[in-house]
Design a protein around this motif. Structure first.
Motif, short mmCIF file in Angstrom:
data_model
loop_
_atom_site.label_atom_id
_atom_site.label_comp_id
_atom_site.label_asym_id
_atom_site.label_seq_id
_atom_site.Cartn_x
_atom_site.Cartn_y
_atom_site.Cartn_z
N ASP A 94 110.12 36.42 51.73
CA ASP A 94 109.42 35.53 50.79
C ASP A 94 110.04 34.14 50.76
N HIS B 167 105.51 37.35 54.80
CA HIS B 167 106.35 37.90 53.75
C HIS B 167 107.78 38.08 54.28
N VAL C 232 96.65 31.68 63.56
CA VAL C 232 95.98 30.78 62.63
C VAL C 232 95.44 29.55 63.35
N ASP D 161 101.77 27.32 61.69
CA ASP D 161 100.74 27.63 60.70
C ASP D 161 100.77 29.10 60.29
N THR D 162 101.14 29.97 61.23
CA THR D 162 101.18 31.41 60.93
C THR D 162 102.47 31.82 60.24
N ARG E 140 93.19 32.66 58.86
CA ARG E 140 94.27 32.24 57.96
C ARG E 140 94.11 32.88 56.58
N GLU E 141 92.89 32.89 56.07
CA GLU E 141 92.64 33.49 54.77
C GLU E 141 92.95 34.99 54.80
N LEU F 180 102.81 32.03 56.47
CA LEU F 180 102.14 33.09 55.71
C LEU F 180 102.93 34.39 55.68
N SER G 124 96.70 35.51 54.83
CA SER G 124 97.30 35.15 53.55
C SER G 124 97.03 36.20 52.48
N ASN G 125 95.96 36.98 52.63
CA ASN G 125 95.62 38.02 51.66
C ASN G 125 96.10 39.41 52.06
#
Length: 884
Positions: A66, A434, A399, A428-429, A409-410, A432, A413-414
């Motif tokens: 994180d 964890h 991404v 970009d990836t 990407r969305e 996102l 991210s989810n």
């Protein structure tokens, strides 16, 4: 004492040998390996600049959870527990790996083994799905195996090279050099390029066919029909070694020559000339790449090409055959270990129960995936709809590279749990993740890769691992052990390679094409010294140059090749709201999403910002000015790019490079426009035939800056940043004029009260120029105007590294161009030696009227050779102008 290490380039599928030298101060340099049989010492511009990309700027050096630094135990325990939880609650198909052709074979092998043989799902796919899956499917349909028949030597032995969907001069430049050298020694050798745009490769060809997008099946079906009635048709070969010719011919003959002309956009005379050349030339190699593969009918295109070679018996012989040119350095290695969701290790088929049993017994694994997993586009759809609960992304940047990139990407991210293994923190990836795991980069990795001609070469480490970085295979092996699995106690890549080799020969006996069983007992010492070799290398057999199918034996149950009946059905993606065809691809000096090449200043000197190639006539109708900004858009997304007006682009089409991302530009991720349409057989997405609208991107003000350090924050509707030797260059487009440019510059570039400020303001033209200096050092020069800024950009860039000792010299920077006592090199043409267009024009005026003469005087074109076509164009233009 300096140390030399022989290794392999990490870029395209040519697989060039590299010699890396590390001096007494730890500084690395690279040169081509003259002993490597792929390149014989040649390197392209990207390979030549490798040493400039191995710094620690932006590197991931420690595990992060994180966004916070963590230790390996905590990070790996978390990854193992989250994957175990998902599997326990939702089953093995709730987790997935998305890997990469940047992985070494040993990384790929461990990932495939863990997912398919121990987790028990086939949800492992690779970004190679985006570049060569249709070739795999076409090979399997025709040959019964994913076999590339020929070798690079065939390119030099052929009398006709057909380049279809391949800009070889820019995308595989070392192979292009080999072909050009062969043509120079044998001028009767012919080259045909087949491409919707006139790429630089077409300038070296004897014939260029500007085909409509996805017209390839019609073209090669027409060729098959022509060959069937010609003297080139080999009835004996077809009867003895193939099945299905009559059905394939019947499908091909449903179209007349006029129909083929309509479907391809080629004149009947062009078709007849090409067909006659193919018919009358025995030694033909048809090289194909992404223009064939990246299509919703890519597999059919591959088989339409193979059909023509089977009909003439031109396969498996010196100087003959279809030749798939892979895009990535280890796409072939990934295919060998089953890195694709629909394949099993060692080129075995996951649908084959006997093969699954064989691999499970060899691995002594608790379970085995029983069916193909989710291919790349399907995988991210499953992430989006919640079927995938835990996702591990390795050495790739989906991404930016996946179609419908905004939705990807969305989805990521989810996703409940995302692991990213990478070398760079700011992709970009990676943003996102964890859990972000620090991977080994080129120069630190140790293992093997396989190139387009089936040649396995070593990538050796010559740099220490920085921080806590570890190889990808180690990441996965450690997680596997924490998940409770045996069989992952690997100490080094040699052990993994030996296991991979042993599996390839296990219960093989010549029934499978991929067999390197001779290496099954390799020791770490012998592995370290292993020279490049081509497979197969069966146990008890000597190494040697290999061509498959010379004996007419294939890997189908009856050992006969299959003609595949294909229909010529173009997929027109245009519409009233999206009337232009978008084609995407590579440029000469960048690679994929610029994670590595964006670090090298000279690789950004040729083309420094994202662009859209548009035909001048289309631009005039749309009101798009030369060097203006354009918006390319459709229902999926929108990008803003610099207009590049060129006759190379046919009317109704637009070409946009695939490389730029949110790290280097405000809004240039072209994959956001790409619909997730896929080939129904291969699952490869169509990335070269997309309907879009093109219009001017209206800007109230424009800017250009050179700055000594990278700005932390850039806010404008359009910006594009590129590294230079002593800093950065930035292009801007603003939707409104800037009220106080000095204040804006200080805020944007973090100067605040730092630096002496000089300014020039022309109120009538609304042009402004601002300079900020720290003594004799330029910190920032910013040029602004209502239209695209007229500045000698390469000269301005050089001022960052030029001592500006006097007030006069500092004021001269504001002029934006050199004085009469200085040379302006102009826009870079040769990235290898930083030679600009004005230098070449000056040399032509001085009597250098050939590319060779320019090379002798300026060195331009003497290294990778990718710029030689552009140099010739400059020479020809100068000589024409002088004659008028």
């Amino acid at each position: 004492m300096p140390t030399e290490t022989k290794t392999t380039c990490p870029y395209c599928g040519v697989g060039c040998g590299v010699i890396a030298t590390v001096d007494d101060y730890g500084k690395a340099s690279v040169k081509g390996d003259p002993g490597h049989p792929a390149n014989f010492g040649r390197l392209c511009s990207k390979g030549s600049a490798l040493a400039e990309t191995i710094d620690l700027d932006g590197r991931v050096l420690y595990p992060e959870i994180d966004g916070q630094r963590a230790n390996w135990n905590d990070a790996l325990d978390l990854v193992a527990s989250k994957f175990c939880e998902a599997i326990a609650e939702h089953g093995p198909d709730s987790v997935a790996f998305y890997v990469s052709g940047q992985c070494l074979t040993e990384d790929y092998y461990v990932a495939n083994k863990l997912m398919k043989g121990f987790i028990g799902s086939a949800n492992i796919d690779t970004n190679s799905r985006l570049c060569m899956a249709s070739s795999v499917a076409g090979h399997r349909r025709a040959f019964g195996s994913d076999t590339v028949p020929g070798t690079y030597e065939d390119l030099e032995l052929a009398d006709l090279i057909v380049l279809v969907g391949s800009n070889l001069a820019w995308c595989h430049p070392v192979l292009n050099q080999r072909i050009q050298a062969a043509k120079q020694s044998r001028p009767d050798m012919k080259i045909v390029t087949i491409d919707p745009r006139r790429s630089v490769s077409a300038d070296l060809a004897d014939m260029h066919l500007m085909i409509k997008s996805d017209g390839d099946v019609a073209l090669f079906n027409g060729l098959l029909a022509h060959l069937a009635g010609s003297s080139a048709f080999d009835q004996d070969y077809v009867s003895a070694h193939t099945i299905g010719f009559n059905d394939a011919l019947e499908a091909a003959q449903t179209r007349s020559m006029l129909d083929v002309s309509e479907e391809t956009g080629l004149a009947v005379g062009e078709l007849r000339a090409f067909y006659r050349l193919f018919e009358t030339t025995e030694k033909v190699v048809t090289c194909y790449s992404q223009g064939i593969n990246q299509s919703s009918i890519g597999t059919d295109k591959v088989n339409a090409i193979i059909n023509c070679h089977l009909a003439t018996g031109r396969i498996g012989k010196p100087g003959m055959g279809p030749f798939s040119l892979t895009g990535q350095p280890n796409a072939m290695g990934g295919r060998e270990v089953g890195g694709l969701a629909n394949m099993l290790a060692a080129h075995m088929n996951i649908e084959d129960e006997a093969a699954r049993d064989r691999v499970q017994r060899f691995w002594n694994s608790p379970t085995m995936a029983a069916r193909p997993g989710l291919k790349a586009v399907e995988m991210f759809e499953a992430v989006a709809d919640g079927r995938i609960k835990a996702l591990w992304i390795m050495a790739t940047n989906p991404v930016v590279s996946m179609p419908d990139a905004d939705r990807v990407r969305e989805a990521i991210s989810n996703c409940p749990f995302v692991v990213v293994s990478d070398i760079q923190k700011n992709t970009d990836t990676a943003a996102l993740a964890h859990v972000l795991l620090p991977a080994a980069g080129w120069g630190e990795k140790d293992g093997t890769v396989t190139n387009s001609e089936r040649r396995i070469s070593r990538q050796r480490n010559f740099l220490d691992l920085p921080g806590d970085a570890k190889p990808d295979w180690w990441h996965m092996a450690e997680v596997a052990k924490r998940m409770g699995f045996d069989g992952f106690d690997y100490d080094n890549p040699a052990t993994i390679f030996a296991e991979h080799a042993a599996l390839s020969g296990f219960e093989n006996g010549g029934t499978r094409d991929f067999d390197i069983g001779a290496k099954a007992d390799i020791s770490p010492g012998i592995f370290e010294a292993m020279s490049p070799f081509q497979w197969p290398h069966r146990k008890g057999a000597p190494e040697g140059v290999t061509r498959f199918f010379a004996d007419g034996q294939f890997y189908t149950p009856d050992r006969k090749a299959r003609f595949i009946s294909v229909k010529s059905e173009r997929d027109d993606r245009t519409s009233k709201d999206a009337p232009f065809i978008l084609n995407t691809g590579r440029i000469r000096d960048q690679w994929h999403t610029m994670t590595r090449t964006g670090k090298a200043a000279r690789l950004s000197s040729h083309l420094a910002e994202p662009f859209a190639e548009i035909n001048p006539a289309d631009a005039a109708e749309l009101g798009i000015d030369k060097a203006g900004l354009v918006r390319v858009e459709n229902s999926f997304g929108s990008v803003v790019l610099r207009a590049l007006l060129t006759e190379r682009q046919p009317r109704g089409g637009v070409f946009v490079p695939m490389h730029w991302n949110d790290e280097y530009s405000a809004n240039a991720r072209v994959a956001a426009l790409l619909a997730p349409h896929t080939d129904p057989i291969s699952g490869q997405p169509a990335l070269k035939n997309i309907g879009v609208k093109v219009r001017p991107a209206e800007m109230a003000y424009h800017g250009f800056a050179v700055v000594a350090f990278r700005p932390e924050r850039l806010e404008a509707p359009y910006w594009a940043v590129a590294k230079t030797e002593a800093g950065w260059r930035v292009e801007f487009g603003f939707d409104k004029a800037l009220d106080d440019i000095e204040a804006w510059c200080r805020d944007t570039f973090g100067l605040f009260d730092r630096g002496e400020h000089l300014a020039y303001v022309d109120n009538p033209t609304r042009q402004q120029r601002h300079g900020f200096f720290d003594g004799e050092r330029l910190l920032l020069a910013f040029y602004a105007a209502p239209e695209p800024v007229a500045v000698s950009r390469d000269w301005a860039v050089k001022q960052l590294s030029t001592p500006l000792e006097t007030a006069r010299a500092r004021f001269a920077v504001l002029a934006g161009r050199p004085g009469t006592d200085q040379m302006d090199p102009g826009a870079t043409v040769c990235s290898c030696f930083s030679v600009g267009i004005n230098q070449i024009v000056g040399a032509v005026a001085g009597g250098c009227h050939t590319v060779e003469a320019i090379g002798r005087q300026l060195n331009a074109g003497t290294n990778c050779g990718s710029c030689r076509i552009e140099i010739k164009g400059i020479i020809d233009g100068c000589l024409r102008q002088a004659a008028e």
